[in-house]
Design a protein around this motif. Structure first.
Motif, PDB file in Angstrom:
ATOM      1  N   GLY A   1      31.857  17.029  36.562  1.00 34.36           N
ATOM      2  CA  GLY A   1      30.822  16.940  37.584  1.00 34.36           C
ATOM      3  C   GLY A   1      31.368  17.210  38.973  1.00 34.36           C
ATOM      4  O   GLY A   1      32.579  17.144  39.209  1.00 34.36           O
TER       5      GLY A   1
ATOM      6  N   GLN B   1      23.112  16.120  50.839  1.00 28.87           N
ATOM      7  CA  GLN B   1      24.165  15.388  51.542  1.00 28.87           C
ATOM      8  C   GLN B   1      24.597  16.062  52.829  1.00 28.87           C
ATOM      9  O   GLN B   1      24.476  17.265  52.980  1.00 28.87           O
TER      10      GLN B   1
ATOM     11  N   THR C   1      22.195  19.317  43.046  1.00 29.64           N
ATOM     12  CA  THR C   1      21.717  17.940  43.018  1.00 29.64           C
ATOM     13  C   THR C   1      21.264  17.524  44.413  1.00 29.64           C
ATOM     14  O   THR C   1      21.519  18.211  45.391  1.00 29.64           O
TER      15      THR C   1
ATOM     16  N   LEU D   1      20.801  18.639  38.261  1.00 27.22           N
ATOM     17  CA  LEU D   1      20.966  17.213  37.933  1.00 27.22           C
ATOM     18  C   LEU D   1      19.643  16.494  38.129  1.00 27.22           C
ATOM     19  O   LEU D   1      18.983  16.690  39.163  1.00 27.22           O
TER      20      LEU D   1
ATOM     21  N   SER E   1      25.002  12.476  31.318  1.00 28.86           N
ATOM     22  CA  SER E   1      26.098  11.980  32.156  1.00 28.86           C
ATOM     23  C   SER E   1      25.804  10.568  32.630  1.00 28.86           C
ATOM     24  O   SER E   1      24.663  10.119  32.652  1.00 28.86           O
ATOM     25  N   GLY E   2      26.871   9.880  33.011  1.00 22.38           N
ATOM     26  CA  GLY E   2      26.747   8.492  33.458  1.00 22.38           C
ATOM     27  C   GLY E   2      27.387   7.579  32.442  1.00 22.38           C
ATOM     28  O   GLY E   2      26.806   7.301  31.384  1.00 22.38           O
TER      29      GLY E   2
ATOM     30  N   MET F   1      31.170  14.548  32.942  1.00 23.12           N
ATOM     31  CA  MET F   1      31.930  13.363  33.337  1.00 23.12           C
ATOM     32  C   MET F   1      32.411  13.546  34.767  1.00 23.12           C
ATOM     33  O   MET F   1      32.859  14.641  35.137  1.00 23.12           O
ATOM     34  N   GLY F   2      32.326  12.479  35.538  1.00 22.39           N
ATOM     35  CA  GLY F   2      32.826  12.505  36.905  1.00 22.39           C
ATOM     36  C   GLY F   2      34.038  11.609  37.040  1.00 22.39           C
ATOM     37  O   GLY F   2      35.177  12.058  37.183  1.00 22.39           O
TER      38      GLY F   2
ATOM     39  N   TRP G   1      33.628   6.022  45.294  1.00 17.72           N
ATOM     40  CA  TRP G   1      32.622   6.094  44.237  1.00 17.72           C
ATOM     41  C   TRP G   1      33.277   5.977  42.856  1.00 17.72           C
ATOM     42  O   TRP G   1      34.365   6.521  42.634  1.00 17.72           O
TER      43      TRP G   1
ATOM     44  N   GLY H   1      31.946   5.133  38.394  1.00 15.57           N
ATOM     45  CA  GLY H   1      30.918   4.690  37.454  1.00 15.57           C
ATOM     46  C   GLY H   1      31.381   3.503  36.619  1.00 15.57           C
ATOM     47  O   GLY H   1      32.562   3.144  36.624  1.00 15.57           O
TER      48      GLY H   1
HETATM   49  C1  LIG Z   1      33.821  10.219  43.446  1.00 15.03           C
HETATM   50  C2  LIG Z   1      32.543  10.874  42.995  1.00 15.03           C
HETATM   51  C3  LIG Z   1      31.980  11.871  43.777  1.00 15.03           C
HETATM   52  C4  LIG Z   1      30.823  12.537  43.344  1.00 15.03           C
HETATM   53  N1  LIG Z   1      30.336  13.578  44.091  1.00 15.03           N
HETATM   54  C5  LIG Z   1      29.331  14.335  43.596  1.00 15.03           C
HETATM   55  C6  LIG Z   1      28.905  15.519  44.262  1.00 15.03           C
HETATM   56  O1  LIG Z   1      29.388  15.882  45.334  1.00 15.03           O
HETATM   57  N2  LIG Z   1      27.939  16.266  43.668  1.00 15.03           N
HETATM   58  C7  LIG Z   1      27.372  15.896  42.464  1.00 15.03           C
HETATM   59  O2  LIG Z   1      26.529  16.620  41.937  1.00 15.03           O
HETATM   60  N3  LIG Z   1      27.727  14.764  41.842  1.00 15.03           N
HETATM   61  C8  LIG Z   1      28.701  13.998  42.372  1.00 15.03           C
HETATM   62  N4  LIG Z   1      29.119  12.889  41.677  1.00 15.03           N
HETATM   63  C9  LIG Z   1      28.484  12.580  40.372  1.00 15.03           C
HETATM   64  C10 LIG Z   1      29.261  13.238  39.215  1.00 15.03           C
HETATM   65  O3  LIG Z   1      29.242  14.628  39.295  1.00 15.03           O
HETATM   66  C11 LIG Z   1      28.709  12.851  37.843  1.00 15.03           C
HETATM   67  O4  LIG Z   1      27.363  13.219  37.732  1.00 15.03           O
HETATM   68  C12 LIG Z   1      28.874  11.381  37.602  1.00 15.03           C
HETATM   69  O5  LIG Z   1      30.157  11.007  38.027  1.00 15.03           O
HETATM   70  C13 LIG Z   1      28.665  11.034  36.144  1.00 15.03           C
HETATM   71  O6  LIG Z   1      28.940   9.692  35.893  1.00 15.03           O
HETATM   72  P1  LIG Z   1      30.415   9.119  35.508  1.00 15.03           P
HETATM   73  O7  LIG Z   1      31.103   8.969  36.816  1.00 15.03           O
HETATM   74  O8  LIG Z   1      30.113   7.847  34.856  1.00 15.03           O
HETATM   75  O9  LIG Z   1      31.059  10.136  34.638  1.00 15.03           O
HETATM   76  C14 LIG Z   1      30.225  12.171  42.122  1.00 15.03           C
HETATM   77  C15 LIG Z   1      30.774  11.134  41.356  1.00 15.03           C
HETATM   78  C16 LIG Z   1      31.930  10.479  41.772  1.00 15.03           C
HETATM   79  C17 LIG Z   1      32.515   9.402  40.907  1.00 15.03           C
END
Ligand SMILES: Cc1cc2nc3c(=O)[nH]c(=O)nc-3n(C[C@H](O)[C@H](O)[C@H](O)COP(=O)(O)O)c2cc1C
Length: 318
Positions: free
Chosen positions: A20, A77, A100, A121, A175-176, A197-198, A285, A287
């Motif tokens: 992600g 954002q 997103t 998203l 995701s999540g 996965m993020g 950030w 999850g």
């Molecule tokens: C540190 C961090 C920064 C994130 N920044 C973005 C972003 O800039 N754009 C976006 O689409 N999602 C962003 N996300 C969401 C992730 O792309 C993804 O959808 C999410 O992390 C999925 O959940 P998980 O963290 O449980 O895998 C971010 C997530 C984290 C943890």
């Protein structure tokens, strides 16, 4: 064993896994490492300084891999216009673009007619249907467990994924809270064609911009270690709980509004923590899946482990 889902076919990748967008963390090196390991890596466009920085990042990914990759646009954002950045992604013929944080119509319309796959998203059934109507090639469901910005309705991945699967005909990515092969198999069982996965990718060797303190906090975290901040602003996001987020929640309970919160939730406060390891001066950030993250592997090792675990689960039920 060959992994074939509608997502691997759509994106021409080996495994149905997407990295992600990760604001201030997902640059060319991480994206290329993920793509080289058979998944889809992504650069996060909107935390770069501008269009030329994005062009450089795209070219750097191409130096490091010949596999498909994506560029992520969090268009709500930073209050910044995104059109010039999207234009660069089009000029550079990136294989995949994800959107997103706002109405995806502007981005999807710009990309129409180009050989670029678009992923949107979503955090609700209606948003997924809208994205499909607008022409998205796939939707990524963002459940409440996830790190970073979330939908407003607190719906978990386990509930949202089958709801969205039943309401659109484009491939759905879950995701999540997904961090391992168990999560991947669970998502496929719910009808998803793959996962995003993020948080899991932050705790990897190639996520070089994440400070060791941030990575260690992820390793130390249990299932109660995250909180949702910014709910009072209508833009909830999940972060590691610390004194800084406690202060944010205290201010939110006093209804101080954006002006009262802005220095606490700024990009600078985020970078203090994630780049500089100053955990008393910012937030990171993450999850709820942090609970199951216990190592900092290379991206290749991570991918091998996920696939091995998933295949063991498949074989168990043969
Ligand atoms: C540190 C961090 C920064 C994130 N920044 C973005 C972003 O800039 N754009 C976006 O689409 N999602 C962003 N996300 C969401 C992730 O792309 C993804 O959808 C999410 O992390 C999925 O959940 P998980 O963290 O449980 O895998 C971010 C997530 C984290 C943890």
């Amino acid at each position: 064993m060959v992994w074939k889902t509608k997502l691997t076919e759509l994106l021409a990748i080996e495994y149905p896994i997407i990295q992600g967008g990760l604001a201030y963390l997902a640059y060319a090196d991480l994206a290329a490492a993920v793509s080289n390991a058979g998944a889809l890596g992504q650069i996060t466009a909107m935390s770069l300084e501008g269009p030329e920085a994005l062009r450089n990042q795209i070219r750097r990914v191409r130096e490091l891999t010949d596999k498909p990759f994506g560029v992520n646009f969090a268009i709500g954002q930073h209050g910044r216009p995104y059109e010039q950045m999207v234009e660069v992604a089009i000029e550079e013929s990136v294989p995949v673009l994800s959107v997103t944080g706002g109405n995806p119509k502007g981005v999807i319309d710009m990309v129409k007619g180009h050989e670029i796959k678009t992923l949107v998203l979503v955090a609700a059934k209606r948003q997924a249907q809208k994205a499909e109507e607008l022409g998205a090639d796939a939707v990524i469901v963002v459940g409440q467990e996830g790190g970073g910005h979330l939908g407003r309705a607190d719906t978990g991945t386990m509930v949202l994924t089958p709801q969205v699967v039943d309401s659109v005909s484009v491939p759905v990515v879950a995701s999540g809270g997904i961090v391992d092969g168990r999560g991947l198999m669970a998502a496929l069982a719910l009808g998803a064609e793959g996962v995003e996965m993020g948080t899991r990718f932050i705790a990897t060797k190639e996520c070089v911009d994440a400070h060791p303190v941030y990575k260690q906090a992820i390793l130390n975290a249990d299932e109660h270690a995250t909180v949702v901040i910014k709910r009072s602003l209508g833009t909830p996001g999940r972060a590691l709980r610390n004194e800084w987020t406690d202060q944010i929640l205290a201010l939110e309970s006093k209804e101080v509004g954006y002006d009262g919160l802005k220095s606490y939730i700024s990009g600078q406060a985020n970078r203090n923590y994630i780049h500089n390891g100053k955990i008393a001066e910012g937030f990171g950030w993450a999850g709820q899946g942090v609970a199951s993250i216990t190592s900092i592997p290379s991206v290749q090792e991570l991918m091998d482990g996920i696939i091995q675990e998933a295949e063991a689960i498949k074989n168990k039920w043969k």
